[in-house]
Design a protein around this motif. Sequence first.
Motif, PDB file in Angstrom:
ATOM      1  N   UNK A 127      40.131  35.757  24.986  1.00 51.28           N
ATOM      2  CA  UNK A 127      39.286  38.225  24.020  1.00 51.28           C
ATOM      3  C   UNK A 127      41.472  38.548  23.216  1.00 51.28           C
ATOM      4  N   UNK A 128      41.899  38.266  23.464  1.00 46.24           N
ATOM      5  CA  UNK A 128      42.933  38.970  22.855  1.00 46.24           C
ATOM      6  C   UNK A 128      44.270  37.532  21.757  1.00 46.24           C
ATOM      7  N   UNK A 129      43.686  36.803  22.082  1.00 48.21           N
ATOM      8  CA  UNK A 129      43.986  36.113  21.027  1.00 48.21           C
ATOM      9  C   UNK A 129      43.746  34.775  20.039  1.00 48.21           C
ATOM     10  N   UNK A 130      43.911  35.251  18.339  1.00 48.88           N
ATOM     11  CA  UNK A 130      43.256  33.853  17.893  1.00 48.88           C
ATOM     12  C   UNK A 130      44.084  33.675  16.482  1.00 48.88           C
ATOM     13  N   UNK A 137      45.038  44.420  21.023  1.00 50.09           N
ATOM     14  CA  UNK A 137      45.089  45.315  21.879  1.00 50.09           C
ATOM     15  C   UNK A 137      44.797  45.352  23.031  1.00 50.09           C
ATOM     16  N   UNK A 138      42.988  45.100  22.701  1.00 52.12           N
ATOM     17  CA  UNK A 138      42.214  45.224  24.384  1.00 52.12           C
ATOM     18  C   UNK A 138      41.413  43.789  24.352  1.00 52.12           C
ATOM     19  N   UNK A 139      40.907  43.623  25.556  1.00 50.84           N
ATOM     20  CA  UNK A 139      40.358  42.246  25.458  1.00 50.84           C
ATOM     21  C   UNK A 139      38.419  42.188  24.550  1.00 50.84           C
ATOM     22  N   UNK A 140      38.417  41.661  24.380  1.00 53.21           N
ATOM     23  CA  UNK A 140      37.724  41.905  23.080  1.00 53.21           C
ATOM     24  C   UNK A 140      36.517  40.971  23.228  1.00 53.21           C
ATOM     25  N   UNK A 193      38.505  47.250  19.366  1.00 51.10           N
ATOM     26  CA  UNK A 193      39.934  46.934  19.469  1.00 51.10           C
ATOM     27  C   UNK A 193      40.524  46.872  18.448  1.00 51.10           C
ATOM     28  N   UNK A 194      41.427  47.664  18.608  1.00 49.81           N
ATOM     29  CA  UNK A 194      43.237  47.276  17.523  1.00 49.81           C
ATOM     30  C   UNK A 194      43.391  46.524  17.253  1.00 49.81           C
TER      31      UNK A 194
END
Length: 287
Positions: free
Chosen positions: A74-77, A121-124, A134-135
């Motif tokens: 949810x944070x990294x791609x 910056x936020x869990x997406x 999220x930004x």
Amino acid sequence: MQPTRTLKTVMAAAGVLVALLSGHTSRAQYEERYVGELGFTAGGAHYFGDLNTHGSLRAVKPTVGIFYRKYFNGYVGARAHFRYMALGYSDVYNTNDFQQRRNLSFNTHLFELAVQGDFNFFKFEPGSQDNRFSPYLTLGASAFHFNPYAYYQGEKYFLQPLKTEGQGMAIYPDRKPYSLYGLAFLIGGGLKYSLNRRINLGLECLFRFAQTDYLDDVSTTYAGISNFATKPDGSSTVAAILQDRSYVMGTPIGDAGRQRGNSRDKDQFATLELTLGILFSSYRCKF
């Protein structure tokens, strides 16, 4: 009677097995996992460099792109992003006296393939009520192709083959023809919003530090008109004319060795894009 009891026993055992299997299946839970996103981008692009030294935004041109993003959590791609953009600028936009007298301009079509890492910056979580916005920060690198050109008397001329700063001339042995392929480092950020479980919308601003100073065909000093060959009738060639276009503004200023650009700083370019992403998901059993 024995066969009948045996048949009843087998049927009862089968019923128990079916019940057990049905109960396990009903208790099993499946989790939807987002594995990737195919996206499209469109917006504006702008150049910063020897012709635009004050960060002016007076020559915004179009850009479009397509990307594929891989989600790790949810944070990294990470994504691969192909873009087309138009870039260009002219000294007519400048207020500096020297730049106005210089009277140079360029345009180019630029094709870019970038690899970027995205960090939310936020869990997406697309489609959720609490984690659908999220930004994010994005970093990466790209390879691109460009080919600057200018117009003279209504005709289009590509500038690199003209060697406008004396590249390849014996008098300038340190000046080699520049490559039409370049590399850039990318940094930017954006906002993303999950419209539903299948579509993401976003806005992204991305700045590039190009590793070339020739996006605009301007970098060092004037080669000087006397160092360019003339036509058989003694008139100036297109290369000689386009290396110093200050004659349009009055007395030419392009003496050999006079500053034409700033070779200490590389060129930059930036994009501001709207994004539309289509999500792909898979399901896995949690047990």
